[in-house]
Design an enzyme around this catalytic site. Sequence first.
Site, PDB file in Angstrom:
ATOM      1  N   CYS A 345       0.819  -1.214   0.000  1.00  0.00           N
ATOM      2  CA  CYS A 345       0.000   0.000   0.000  1.00  0.00           C
ATOM      3  C   CYS A 345       0.852   1.263   0.000  1.00  0.00           C
ATOM      4  O   CYS A 345       0.355   2.360  -0.141  1.00  0.00           O
ATOM      5  CB  CYS A 345      -0.984  -0.001   1.168  1.00  0.00           C
ATOM      6  SG  CYS A 345      -0.746  -1.295   2.349  1.00  0.00           S
TER       7      CYS A 345
HETATM    8  C1  LIG Z   1      -1.314  -4.640   8.693  1.00  0.00           C
HETATM    9  C2  LIG Z   1      -2.389  -4.048   7.821  1.00  0.00           C
HETATM   10  N1  LIG Z   1      -3.470  -3.475   8.395  1.00  0.00           N
HETATM   11  C3  LIG Z   1      -4.443  -2.924   7.660  1.00  0.00           C
HETATM   12  C4  LIG Z   1      -4.398  -2.929   6.285  1.00  0.00           C
HETATM   13  C5  LIG Z   1      -5.481  -2.218   5.521  1.00  0.00           C
HETATM   14  O1  LIG Z   1      -6.403  -3.087   5.005  1.00  0.00           O
HETATM   15  P1  LIG Z   1      -7.378  -2.621   3.807  1.00  0.00           P
HETATM   16  O2  LIG Z   1      -6.518  -2.482   2.604  1.00  0.00           O
HETATM   17  O3  LIG Z   1      -8.365  -3.743   3.714  1.00  0.00           O
HETATM   18  O4  LIG Z   1      -8.024  -1.349   4.233  1.00  0.00           O
HETATM   19  C6  LIG Z   1      -3.294  -3.531   5.639  1.00  0.00           C
HETATM   20  C7  LIG Z   1      -3.149  -3.543   4.154  1.00  0.00           C
HETATM   21  O5  LIG Z   1      -3.722  -4.131   3.387  1.00  0.00           O
HETATM   22  C8  LIG Z   1      -2.265  -4.109   6.428  1.00  0.00           C
HETATM   23  O6  LIG Z   1      -1.170  -4.668   5.875  1.00  0.00           O
END
Ligand SMILES: Cc1ncc(COP(=O)(O)O)c(C=O)c1O
Length: 399
Positions: A345
Amino acid sequence: IEISGSFVDGTGENIMIRHFFKSFSTYPAGVKAKAMIKKSRESVARLVGGEADDIIFTSGGTEANNMVFHTAVEHFWRNWEAAQETHRHLNENRVFPHIVTSNVEHDSVKLAAEYLQENRKADVTFISVSQETAHVEVQDIIAAVRPNTCLISIMLANNETGVIMPIQEICSRVKAMNKKREKLRILLHTDAAQALGKIPVNARELGVDFLTIVGHKFYGPRIGALYVNGPNTRTPLYPMLFGGGQEQTFRPGTENTAMIAGLGKAAELVTNNLLDYEAHMQKTRLYLEERLKAVFKDKIHFNSHYPGSDILPNTCNVSILGPGLQGWRVLSNCTRLLASVGAACHSDSGDKPSDILLSCGIPVAVAANAVRLSLGRGTTKADVDAVVEDLKETVQLLC
Ligand SMILES: Cc1ncc(COP(=O)(O)O)c(C=O)c1O
């Protein structure tokens, strides 16, 4: 109207989902959708060792994490007056809710915490991970607790290094403290996004009040869920958005039936096959590390290895040492390898070394060369050989 989505079920086959009907409709397809959601809720609950009613489906991990922070602040203000009787010495100045988290959390925790702090809605303590172990130390968390602490949020495993945090120990220490804090107990949250599907995760055994679940981390669709240990009975929960009254009124909108069905199926596969998945990923990662050492010798540094720390079976964060071998350069010249330099991300953060690795004590020049290699259920030794060959050719080209 019917719509279908598809995702890989981990066995290489595509599961087609055709669940477009509203679960609260009384016609047969609506009833079927409702049954599907119930089944998925049970499967997701089983995945994390909870009850079906403990599962609140969300749009993803970011929403689940934000819901926890929002709830903790609301919980503080609703209980602070009563708690003040016990903490009279805090009356002198304006007191804000206090939150403890770490300095290696995903942005969906980090930025939520920073927002609260910058806007004077909460005080936040960011505990630094140890540079020896790359995990938070339990005593540092405990030492940070104040009378106005309302939430401790620490991820279960780090998404860049794979290092596993001592959540069970933190929870048992905090629970002992909570016995003396009946009016304003400290809520415990772990973001288990990265750990689920790779190691066994049981929310009850960990002792958390909240646990974040992210579908796409375990071959599910891009939605998530929040485990809440008894929403609004044992654990407070407050909605962030209003309108629609889904998920026991904690969420708005119409249920995302197809994605929920997919999340349930992905959870079921993990529950039934985790030991095999885990063993396969571990074996293949060890093979990858062996091959990297054999080819690059003392030019290889594993950014996931810290003495005494456990790591996820699938994560190999590695730097090939030397000038001109920055992670982004290596990856953009590889012809077969598909990976990112850090969290996927954050893939637009370009050539900056990862703050997470720097926080874990990795020197700047080493962190700049990091690539995060993740192995999947289907990664074979032949894939590993191809990747190592690809890296070897790329390094020869760049040096
Ligand atoms: C540790 C962690 N928490 C939260 C998320 C966020 O999740 P989402 O992309 O479903 O909002 C991610 C990334 O995908 C992550 O690696």
